[in-house]
Write a protein that holds these residues in place. Sequence first.
Motif, PDB file in Angstrom:
ATOM      1  N   ALA A 185       0.981  -1.536  -0.098  1.00 36.44           N
ATOM      2  CA  ALA A 185       0.045   0.406   0.178  1.00 36.44           C
ATOM      3  C   ALA A 185       1.133   1.383   0.162  1.00 36.44           C
ATOM      4  N   LEU A 186       0.623   2.079  -0.320  1.00 40.14           N
ATOM      5  CA  LEU A 186       1.221   3.854  -1.057  1.00 40.14           C
ATOM      6  C   LEU A 186       0.489   4.652  -0.441  1.00 40.14           C
ATOM      7  N   VAL A 187       0.901   5.467   1.356  1.00 39.77           N
ATOM      8  CA  VAL A 187       0.435   6.070   2.115  1.00 39.77           C
ATOM      9  C   VAL A 187       1.246   7.068   1.270  1.00 39.77           C
ATOM     10  N   VAL A 188       0.670   8.548   0.835  1.00 37.82           N
ATOM     11  CA  VAL A 188       0.834  10.135   0.121  1.00 37.82           C
ATOM     12  C   VAL A 188       0.773  11.298   1.734  1.00 37.82           C
ATOM     13  N   ASP A 189       1.535  11.275   2.385  1.00 36.09           N
ATOM     14  CA  ASP A 189       0.916  12.814   3.147  1.00 36.09           C
ATOM     15  C   ASP A 189      -0.330  12.688   3.622  1.00 36.09           C
ATOM     16  N   GLY A 190      -0.156  11.442   4.324  1.00 35.40           N
ATOM     17  CA  GLY A 190      -1.193  10.817   5.649  1.00 35.40           C
ATOM     18  C   GLY A 190      -2.668  10.423   4.574  1.00 35.40           C
ATOM     19  N   GLU A 191      -2.314  10.081   3.636  1.00 37.47           N
ATOM     20  CA  GLU A 191      -3.649   9.862   2.398  1.00 37.47           C
ATOM     21  C   GLU A 191      -3.057   8.172   1.591  1.00 37.47           C
ATOM     22  N   LEU A 192      -3.892   7.803   2.170  1.00 33.60           N
ATOM     23  CA  LEU A 192      -4.123   6.166   0.949  1.00 33.60           C
ATOM     24  C   LEU A 192      -4.018   6.141  -0.261  1.00 33.60           C
ATOM     25  N   ARG A 193      -3.305   5.935  -1.523  1.00 33.18           N
ATOM     26  CA  ARG A 193      -3.946   6.421  -2.810  1.00 33.18           C
ATOM     27  C   ARG A 193      -3.714   5.031  -2.845  1.00 33.18           C
ATOM     28  N   PHE A 194      -2.784   4.229  -3.291  1.00 33.05           N
ATOM     29  CA  PHE A 194      -2.393   2.701  -4.011  1.00 33.05           C
ATOM     30  C   PHE A 194      -2.601   2.163  -3.019  1.00 33.05           C
ATOM     31  N   ALA A 195      -3.196   0.693  -2.835  1.00 31.93           N
ATOM     32  CA  ALA A 195      -2.997  -0.841  -2.555  1.00 31.93           C
ATOM     33  C   ALA A 195      -4.053  -1.742  -2.997  1.00 31.93           C
ATOM     34  N   LEU A 196      -3.153  -3.039  -3.341  1.00 31.94           N
ATOM     35  CA  LEU A 196      -3.219  -4.277  -3.605  1.00 31.94           C
ATOM     36  C   LEU A 196      -2.971  -5.605  -3.120  1.00 31.94           C
ATOM     37  N   ASN A 197      -3.308  -6.875  -3.345  1.00 30.56           N
ATOM     38  CA  ASN A 197      -2.552  -7.271  -2.964  1.00 30.56           C
ATOM     39  C   ASN A 197      -1.829  -8.697  -4.054  1.00 30.56           C
ATOM     40  N   GLU A 198      -0.726  -9.236  -4.294  1.00 31.99           N
ATOM     41  CA  GLU A 198       0.147  -9.879  -4.809  1.00 31.99           C
ATOM     42  C   GLU A 198      -0.848 -11.333  -5.560  1.00 31.99           C
ATOM     43  N   GLU A 199      -1.992 -11.561  -4.380  1.00 29.48           N
ATOM     44  CA  GLU A 199      -2.484 -12.541  -5.280  1.00 29.48           C
ATOM     45  C   GLU A 199      -3.151 -12.338  -6.389  1.00 29.48           C
ATOM     46  N   ARG A 200      -3.765 -11.249  -6.820  1.00 27.21           N
ATOM     47  CA  ARG A 200      -4.111 -11.155  -7.801  1.00 27.21           C
ATOM     48  C   ARG A 200      -3.496 -10.668  -9.564  1.00 27.21           C
ATOM     49  N   ILE A 201      -2.092  -9.966  -8.938  1.00 31.83           N
ATOM     50  CA  ILE A 201      -0.913 -10.592 -10.613  1.00 31.83           C
ATOM     51  C   ILE A 201      -0.404 -11.796 -10.243  1.00 31.83           C
ATOM     52  N   ILE A 202      -0.002 -12.684  -9.674  1.00 33.74           N
ATOM     53  CA  ILE A 202       0.666 -13.801  -9.740  1.00 33.74           C
ATOM     54  C   ILE A 202      -0.394 -14.870  -9.876  1.00 33.74           C
ATOM     55  N   ARG A 203      -1.970 -14.275  -9.560  1.00 36.06           N
ATOM     56  CA  ARG A 203      -2.434 -15.653 -10.103  1.00 36.06           C
ATOM     57  C   ARG A 203      -3.023 -16.361  -8.984  1.00 36.06           C
ATOM     58  N   ARG A 204      -2.421 -16.473  -7.994  1.00 35.11           N
ATOM     59  CA  ARG A 204      -3.206 -17.433  -6.644  1.00 35.11           C
ATOM     60  C   ARG A 204      -3.129 -17.336  -5.934  1.00 35.11           C
ATOM     61  N   LYS A 205      -4.758 -17.674  -5.627  1.00 36.24           N
ATOM     62  CA  LYS A 205      -5.043 -17.052  -4.578  1.00 36.24           C
ATOM     63  C   LYS A 205      -5.045 -17.543  -2.930  1.00 36.24           C
ATOM     64  N   ASN A 206      -4.977 -15.999  -2.306  1.00 33.23           N
ATOM     65  CA  ASN A 206      -4.581 -15.543  -0.921  1.00 33.23           C
ATOM     66  C   ASN A 206      -2.469 -15.976  -1.045  1.00 33.23           C
TER      67      ASN A 206
END
Length: 562
Positions: free
Chosen positions: A15-36
């Motif tokens: 997750a990326l937080v810039v100046d105290g605001e959550l800008r982007f976030a995602l989980n590895e499973e979505r990219i490598i296509r392996r659940k959890n």
Amino acid sequence: MRVLGISDNHNAGAALVVDGELRFALNEERIIRRKNALAFPTNAIAEVLRLGGLRPSEIDLVCVAGEITPSFLLRSLPALHQGAKNQSGQFGLLFTAYTYFQVLARAWHLPYAIDRALSQQLLTRRLRALGLRCAVRMRDHHTAHAQAAFLCGPFQKALVITADAMGDGVTATVSIGHPDGHLEALFEQSGLAALNPYYSRVTEILGFIPNRHEGKVTGLAAYGDPNRLGAHFRRTLTSRNGRFSNLGNPLRHSRHFGWYRHLYDQSKEDVAAACQDVLEDAVTEFVDYWVRRSGLADVCLAGGIFENVKLNQRVRELDSVSRVSIFPNMSDGGLAAGAALGEAGAKPKPLPTVYLGTSYTDEEIKAALDEARAIYTKPKSIADAVAELLVQRKVVPRFVGGMEYGPRALGNRTIYFRPDDPSVNDWLNDRLGRSEFMPFAPAVLDTAADRCFVGMGGARFSARYMNMCFDCTEFMRRVAAGCVHIDGTARPQIVRREDNPDMYAILQAYEKRTGVPVLINTSFNMHEEPIVMTPHDALRAYFAAGFTYLAIGPYLVSGKRQ
């Protein structure tokens, strides 16, 4: 200040937080296509940096969620970690040994400090290899959960409760969140609490995959009698005076010789019903105790236990509780966001959007369609086109905008169907290769929320993220039988125009044609796959399921050229 949060345990992510605001976030499973996916989140790190337009050298600080979970040994040998998780199960010797190691290390401090320091050195080297040369800090597992729940919630001051199997030797925590973002710790319970393996072990006994299929047990519970085995289950899990019972002797909880062996010749429905009922009683007693003791009636929740939508309903219905907020990515998948927000010194602020993942331009989507030799058109109004197909009883997958953060599909990686077919749970799940007992969730226009559900007042924020069940009104049961569970409840996503204009337009277009402000919304993925991320993922799932149509970006796909 630019803070990168990462987690490298169950459902790893960044997750990326810039100046105290959550800008982007995602989980590895979505990219490598392996659940959890259980891994160091190399790909998720690269993707949130790309989305933020940042080079690794521009990150000021990295915060890792989880100090000794996973342990240094498992972090050093990821193949062993994944193999142990896949093979040992909830009753294996490795699981028991790992539980006791975590608890004892936390109690004795020195082993904890050594393991934490070794992990920090190891992770620093891995991050250096990715070009991240800033300081690396470690954050306690449950602190990260609590900060995600409170700092992204709607309350300036609240009681914050976390509960899961175990993280950094702890199963549950209670704290007070203050307006400056500070968490005042009130209580923590060690990983030897009976809550630790409780639901996942029953999931395994019933033939499902633990740490993945607990939702099936929740759905199955409505078909059984909780009283037949309730007393048996209360021998292992209770809560009294704000504390859960202890796990006790591991032999008592072995698969073949202990307490659980009596469940194998019982009805699966009755086992699930008793398991769910006792969990609800124990956790609501725990929450009620701390609400009354703290004097705070607004409650923020996070941790894997609160993926249980029926439990969340019971918490909301407590007389002592006024309002409830649940972090949309409540289990370990949300740890990276909590760690980054906490390290950035963020103040409590309602999460402005849950669509924190990757999005694709119309040109990128068109290129994927052409590459796949798809037959497609570009309707004048995609919302009207989708609504017309739904009226005709067509299933329409939808791919648009930024990917949702968390386990629920919330309109951007979704499959739509009309809500009035009570048999849909069987035939659509069969098409997707799934075996589910919980009915599909309804997406409902915010203007119709009180017409469809009872008791929305205390949980409107969480209801936007499909995190809680509600009792259905007579109107809802009449017009949306395909979404209503056998117990008369549903787990809705209440849709506001400002949250998701595309989804709102489709719901409005369908309501204009039918008078019904509800649609079925299920996740866009095949069985045992993560929710789709890319246009290519969407096309692959669309063709595999044999659907007739796919609404992707501004385009409507109707087949494939031979």
